[in-house]
Structures are given as structure tokens and as C-alpha cells.
Design a protein around this motif. Sequence first.
Motif, PDB file in Angstrom:
ATOM      1  N   ASP A  79     -17.393  34.934 -28.575  1.00  0.00           N
ATOM      2  CA  ASP A  79     -16.877  34.458 -26.988  1.00  0.00           C
ATOM      3  C   ASP A  79     -17.617  35.869 -27.245  1.00  0.00           C
ATOM      4  O   ASP A  79     -16.731  36.884 -26.324  1.00  0.00           O
ATOM      5  N   ARG A  80     -18.911  35.908 -26.074  1.00  0.00           N
ATOM      6  CA  ARG A  80     -19.113  37.530 -26.001  1.00  0.00           C
ATOM      7  C   ARG A  80     -19.043  37.527 -24.288  1.00  0.00           C
ATOM      8  O   ARG A  80     -18.610  38.703 -23.379  1.00  0.00           O
ATOM      9  N   GLY A  81     -18.410  36.345 -24.251  1.00  0.00           N
ATOM     10  CA  GLY A  81     -18.181  36.988 -22.112  1.00  0.00           C
ATOM     11  C   GLY A  81     -16.989  36.563 -21.587  1.00  0.00           C
ATOM     12  O   GLY A  81     -16.344  37.111 -21.008  1.00  0.00           O
ATOM     13  N   ALA A  82     -16.081  36.906 -22.672  1.00  0.00           N
ATOM     14  CA  ALA A  82     -14.656  37.096 -22.582  1.00  0.00           C
ATOM     15  C   ALA A  82     -14.834  38.679 -21.799  1.00  0.00           C
ATOM     16  O   ALA A  82     -15.300  39.473 -22.219  1.00  0.00           O
ATOM     17  N   ASN A  83     -13.655  39.107 -20.805  1.00  0.00           N
ATOM     18  CA  ASN A  83     -13.946  39.988 -20.181  1.00  0.00           C
ATOM     19  C   ASN A  83     -12.526  40.934 -20.642  1.00  0.00           C
ATOM     20  O   ASN A  83     -11.112  40.583 -20.861  1.00  0.00           O
ATOM     21  N   TRP A  84     -12.732  42.164 -21.136  1.00  0.00           N
ATOM     22  CA  TRP A  84     -11.962  42.448 -22.088  1.00  0.00           C
ATOM     23  C   TRP A  84     -11.028  43.463 -21.502  1.00  0.00           C
ATOM     24  O   TRP A  84      -9.927  43.232 -21.880  1.00  0.00           O
ATOM     25  N   GLN A  85     -10.601  43.494 -19.997  1.00  0.00           N
ATOM     26  CA  GLN A  85      -9.654  43.272 -19.299  1.00  0.00           C
ATOM     27  C   GLN A  85      -8.599  42.492 -18.997  1.00  0.00           C
ATOM     28  O   GLN A  85      -7.673  43.019 -18.966  1.00  0.00           O
ATOM     29  N   THR A  86      -8.998  41.425 -19.397  1.00  0.00           N
ATOM     30  CA  THR A  86      -8.417  39.938 -19.177  1.00  0.00           C
ATOM     31  C   THR A  86      -8.325  39.009 -20.575  1.00  0.00           C
ATOM     32  O   THR A  86      -7.917  37.941 -21.057  1.00  0.00           O
ATOM     33  N   ALA A  87      -8.350  40.235 -21.898  1.00  0.00           N
ATOM     34  CA  ALA A  87      -8.321  39.328 -23.071  1.00  0.00           C
ATOM     35  C   ALA A  87      -6.809  39.446 -23.654  1.00  0.00           C
ATOM     36  O   ALA A  87      -6.027  40.140 -23.054  1.00  0.00           O
ATOM     37  N   ASP A  88      -6.643  38.297 -24.664  1.00  0.00           N
ATOM     38  CA  ASP A  88      -5.235  38.759 -25.337  1.00  0.00           C
ATOM     39  C   ASP A  88      -5.250  39.289 -25.963  1.00  0.00           C
ATOM     40  O   ASP A  88      -5.977  39.885 -26.180  1.00  0.00           O
ATOM     41  N   ARG A  89      -4.377  39.995 -25.801  1.00  0.00           N
ATOM     42  CA  ARG A  89      -3.463  41.277 -26.910  1.00  0.00           C
ATOM     43  C   ARG A  89      -1.810  40.987 -27.046  1.00  0.00           C
ATOM     44  O   ARG A  89      -1.015  41.213 -27.538  1.00  0.00           O
ATOM     45  N   SER A  90      -1.553  39.355 -26.896  1.00  0.00           N
ATOM     46  CA  SER A  90      -0.480  38.566 -27.369  1.00  0.00           C
ATOM     47  C   SER A  90      -0.221  38.795 -29.114  1.00  0.00           C
ATOM     48  O   SER A  90      -1.469  38.854 -29.963  1.00  0.00           O
ATOM     49  N   SER A  91       1.050  38.279 -29.687  1.00  0.00           N
ATOM     50  CA  SER A  91       1.261  38.747 -30.756  1.00  0.00           C
ATOM     51  C   SER A  91       0.175  37.611 -31.638  1.00  0.00           C
ATOM     52  O   SER A  91      -0.235  36.337 -30.991  1.00  0.00           O
ATOM     53  N   ALA A  92       0.149  38.043 -33.190  1.00  0.00           N
ATOM     54  CA  ALA A  92      -1.121  37.022 -34.009  1.00  0.00           C
ATOM     55  C   ALA A  92       0.103  36.053 -34.711  1.00  0.00           C
ATOM     56  O   ALA A  92      -0.698  35.727 -35.669  1.00  0.00           O
ATOM     57  N   GLY A  93       1.461  36.349 -34.490  1.00  0.00           N
ATOM     58  CA  GLY A  93       2.432  35.893 -35.640  1.00  0.00           C
ATOM     59  C   GLY A  93       2.345  36.076 -36.884  1.00  0.00           C
ATOM     60  O   GLY A  93       2.976  35.758 -37.821  1.00  0.00           O
ATOM     61  N   GLY A 151      -0.230  42.069 -32.351  1.00  0.00           N
ATOM     62  CA  GLY A 151      -1.173  41.747 -31.180  1.00  0.00           C
ATOM     63  C   GLY A 151      -2.788  41.558 -31.807  1.00  0.00           C
ATOM     64  O   GLY A 151      -2.881  42.523 -32.449  1.00  0.00           O
ATOM     65  N   ARG A 152      -3.290  41.117 -30.956  1.00  0.00           N
ATOM     66  CA  ARG A 152      -4.638  40.858 -30.881  1.00  0.00           C
ATOM     67  C   ARG A 152      -5.208  42.414 -30.742  1.00  0.00           C
ATOM     68  O   ARG A 152      -4.245  42.267 -29.363  1.00  0.00           O
ATOM     69  N   TRP A 153      -6.161  42.407 -30.572  1.00  0.00           N
ATOM     70  CA  TRP A 153      -6.853  43.865 -30.277  1.00  0.00           C
ATOM     71  C   TRP A 153      -7.881  43.370 -29.363  1.00  0.00           C
ATOM     72  O   TRP A 153      -8.968  42.309 -30.197  1.00  0.00           O
ATOM     73  N   PHE A 154      -7.785  43.350 -27.710  1.00  0.00           N
ATOM     74  CA  PHE A 154      -8.731  42.392 -26.467  1.00  0.00           C
ATOM     75  C   PHE A 154      -9.117  41.101 -28.109  1.00  0.00           C
ATOM     76  O   PHE A 154     -10.580  41.512 -27.654  1.00  0.00           O
ATOM     77  N   GLY A 155      -8.385  40.402 -28.112  1.00  0.00           N
ATOM     78  CA  GLY A 155      -8.826  39.138 -28.522  1.00  0.00           C
ATOM     79  C   GLY A 155      -8.988  38.845 -29.784  1.00  0.00           C
ATOM     80  O   GLY A 155      -9.402  37.958 -30.621  1.00  0.00           O
ATOM     81  N   ALA A 156      -9.721  39.543 -30.823  1.00  0.00           N
ATOM     82  CA  ALA A 156      -9.529  40.397 -32.242  1.00  0.00           C
ATOM     83  C   ALA A 156      -8.337  40.182 -32.898  1.00  0.00           C
ATOM     84  O   ALA A 156      -7.608  40.648 -32.819  1.00  0.00           O
ATOM     85  N   LEU A 157      -8.212  39.340 -33.402  1.00  0.00           N
ATOM     86  CA  LEU A 157      -7.278  38.372 -34.588  1.00  0.00           C
ATOM     87  C   LEU A 157      -7.451  39.579 -35.530  1.00  0.00           C
ATOM     88  O   LEU A 157      -8.450  40.182 -35.760  1.00  0.00           O
TER      89      LEU A 157
END
Length: 179
Positions: free
Chosen positions: A72-86, A150-156
Motif C-alpha cells: 500500500d504505497r498510496g498510504a499517507n504517512w501522516q495518517t498511517a496506523d500507529r495503533s498497538s499490533a497486539g 505499535g505499528r510504525w507508520f502502518g508497518a507491523l
Amino acid sequence: MRQAAAVAAGRGIRLAIHQNVEAQAGKNSMGNYITVSRHTVSTPIVKKYVFIFLLLIIGPVAVSLVNYLLGDRGANWQTADRSSAGLLPKASEHPDAMVRVFAARTVRWRGIFAVHTWIVVKERDADRYSRYDYTAWGEPIRIDGFAPDGRWFGALPETVVGVYGDRAETLIPKIRSVI
């Protein structure tokens, strides 16, 4: 690059130049015989090592590039998921001391080559984790700026190393002293 080997043989000097040239023979200005012969070095071993080098270096980079292009290259880093990966249990449910090092692919094209790493520690019977990140912006060492797993800018993230119990208890003060 020319590779030359000179071998003294009596009054004459034989010079073998390792490149494709027509065979020539003659005397130099000093009267010594010089022979330049057609000599091609067979290099299957060199070719083998070059192939292995390319396979070990270019191969992983190519795989990362394909993953990047298909991701998913189109994802904006400013709005990328930073939540807990569990990846971590609740701190209150895990009484032992713990040290974990996490890594996740970095943002955009840098993720082809690089990962971001961080350290998470929890002392015995603590009710929370502490996360230590080195970032290039803000404070050099960011403490608890993000979810521990947490995810790093969407990366697990993935666990690089985990240390638990008594061994973790001895490491935590050392880790905190260098931070």
C-alpha cells in the motif's frame, strides 16, 4: 586492466599479457626476445563468486522492492496506523520483567532497505511498559511516544529479541543508564 607476468628466462624475457591479442614475437631495443601471446583466462570460479554475491545482495533488495511495489504505497504517512499490533500481553497480566526489541519497515522507499527499531522494557510487577525510540526529529530519544508494540507508520513490527525474568531484570538498569 592489464595483468602482466614477466618471467626471466636466460637473456630473454617472456611477457604474457592476459587479454586477447594476436600472437606476436620480436626483439626489444635491448635485443631481448619478447613474446606476447594470445591468452584468455578462464574464470568460472570468479563468475561463480560474482553470481553468489549478486544473489545475496541484489536478491533481498529485489524482494523488498517487489513487496514495496505490491504494498500500500498510496498510504499517507501522516495518517498511517500507529495503533498497538497486539504483540504484547497487558503489563498487569505479565508479572515478570521483560525486555523486547522490535523492528518494523520504515516509511516509503526507505522500507526497501531499512527498518526502525525500538526497545520496550517492563520491570517486575510493573503495570506498564516503557518504550524507547531513537528518532531523527524532536528529542533524540523519544520515551513512551507511541504504543509499546505499535505499528510504525502502518508497518507491523516483529520481535527481534526478547529477554524475560531475572536476565531482563539485570538488563533494564543498564539499558536505562545509557538512555
